[in-house]
Design a protein around this motif. Structure first.
Motif, PDB file in Angstrom:
ATOM      1  N   ALA A 151       0.837  -1.209   0.000  1.00 45.93           N
ATOM      2  CA  ALA A 151       0.000   0.000   0.000  1.00 45.93           C
ATOM      3  C   ALA A 151       0.867   1.253   0.000  1.00 45.93           C
ATOM      4  O   ALA A 151       0.559   2.233  -0.686  1.00 45.93           O
ATOM      5  CB  ALA A 151      -0.938  -0.001   1.208  1.00 45.93           C
ATOM      6  N   ARG A 152       1.976   1.222   0.755  1.00 42.83           N
ATOM      7  CA  ARG A 152       2.911   2.346   0.756  1.00 42.83           C
ATOM      8  C   ARG A 152       3.453   2.564  -0.652  1.00 42.83           C
ATOM      9  O   ARG A 152       3.553   3.694  -1.123  1.00 42.83           O
ATOM     10  CB  ARG A 152       4.053   2.067   1.717  1.00 42.83           C
ATOM     11  N   ASP A 153       3.778   1.494  -1.348  1.00 38.02           N
ATOM     12  CA  ASP A 153       4.294   1.607  -2.713  1.00 38.02           C
ATOM     13  C   ASP A 153       3.255   2.193  -3.655  1.00 38.02           C
ATOM     14  O   ASP A 153       3.590   2.927  -4.580  1.00 38.02           O
ATOM     15  CB  ASP A 153       4.769   0.244  -3.223  1.00 38.02           C
ATOM     16  N   TRP A 154       1.970   1.886  -3.436  1.00 41.76           N
ATOM     17  CA  TRP A 154       0.921   2.468  -4.260  1.00 41.76           C
ATOM     18  C   TRP A 154       0.902   3.984  -4.082  1.00 41.76           C
ATOM     19  O   TRP A 154       0.698   4.723  -5.032  1.00 41.76           O
ATOM     20  CB  TRP A 154      -0.446   1.924  -3.904  1.00 41.76           C
ATOM     21  N   ASP A 155       1.106   4.452  -2.834  1.00 40.87           N
ATOM     22  CA  ASP A 155       1.151   5.896  -2.589  1.00 40.87           C
ATOM     23  C   ASP A 155       2.290   6.532  -3.362  1.00 40.87           C
ATOM     24  O   ASP A 155       2.133   7.594  -3.951  1.00 40.87           O
ATOM     25  CB  ASP A 155       1.321   6.201  -1.096  1.00 40.87           C
TER      26      ASP A 155
ATOM     27  N   ILE B 279       3.735   5.419  -6.110  1.00 34.68           N
ATOM     28  CA  ILE B 279       3.426   5.379  -7.542  1.00 34.68           C
ATOM     29  C   ILE B 279       2.417   6.452  -7.894  1.00 34.68           C
ATOM     30  O   ILE B 279       2.585   7.166  -8.877  1.00 34.68           O
ATOM     31  CB  ILE B 279       2.902   3.978  -7.943  1.00 34.68           C
ATOM     32  N   SER B 280       1.374   6.608  -7.090  1.00 36.85           N
ATOM     33  CA  SER B 280       0.345   7.596  -7.411  1.00 36.85           C
ATOM     34  C   SER B 280       0.896   9.013  -7.317  1.00 36.85           C
ATOM     35  O   SER B 280       0.495   9.882  -8.075  1.00 36.85           O
ATOM     36  CB  SER B 280      -0.884   7.421  -6.522  1.00 36.85           C
ATOM     37  N   LEU B 281       1.839   9.253  -6.427  1.00 34.67           N
ATOM     38  CA  LEU B 281       2.439  10.585  -6.326  1.00 34.67           C
ATOM     39  C   LEU B 281       3.349  10.875  -7.513  1.00 34.67           C
ATOM     40  O   LEU B 281       3.372  11.983  -8.032  1.00 34.67           O
ATOM     41  CB  LEU B 281       3.236  10.722  -5.028  1.00 34.67           C
ATOM     42  N   THR B 282       4.093   9.898  -7.974  1.00 31.22           N
ATOM     43  CA  THR B 282       5.022  10.143  -9.088  1.00 31.22           C
ATOM     44  C   THR B 282       4.320  10.132 -10.433  1.00 31.22           C
ATOM     45  O   THR B 282       4.844  10.670 -11.394  1.00 31.22           O
ATOM     46  CB  THR B 282       6.154   9.090  -9.093  1.00 31.22           C
TER      47      THR B 282
END
Length: 120
Positions: A102-106, A108-111
């Motif tokens: 879930a942290r990685d999704w954050d 990815i969505s920010l970049t």
């Protein structure tokens, strides 16, 4: 360990302590004679380290996992930890992996945002 409810609330639980305690109890339920020695040898640690970690888990949960003059025999709570502890540890590790994903999704969505994660 009766009457330690305050201690149970103030104790910290570390996953490594839980893992070692559960592993020791699984071993002790199968064959209590020499269980601590086998686990110490398996992990390359002193028996006193195992004793300390088990003590922290007993304090955290407010129960005794071992009984007898040399504290080798698992109690009912110890047998329960042997049965359910490994599954609980698997669930905790799985949940940790889910949180990291879930942290990685954050990230990815920010970049991937049009303004590279900067607020307008």
């Amino acid at each position: 360990m009766k009457g330690h409810s305050g201690a149970a609330r103030s104790a910290e639980m570390r996953l490594k302590d839980l893992q070692l305690t559960a592993e020791l109890l699984v071993e002790a339920v199968a064959n209590e004679h020499g269980a601590r020695e086998r686990i110490a040898e398996r992990h390359g640690i002193h028996k006193s380290v195992i004793t300390d970690r088990v003590g922290r888990m007993e304090q955290f949960f407010g129960v005794a996992f071992f009984t007898g003059p040399q504290r080798k025999s698992p109690t009912a709570a110890g047998k329960m930890m042997a049965r359910y502890g490994p599954r609980l540890i698997e669930e905790i590790e799985h949940f940790g992996a889910m949180l990291r994903e879930a942290r990685d999704w954050d990230v990815i969505s920010l970049t991937d945002s049009p303004n590279n994660g900067e607020k307008a």
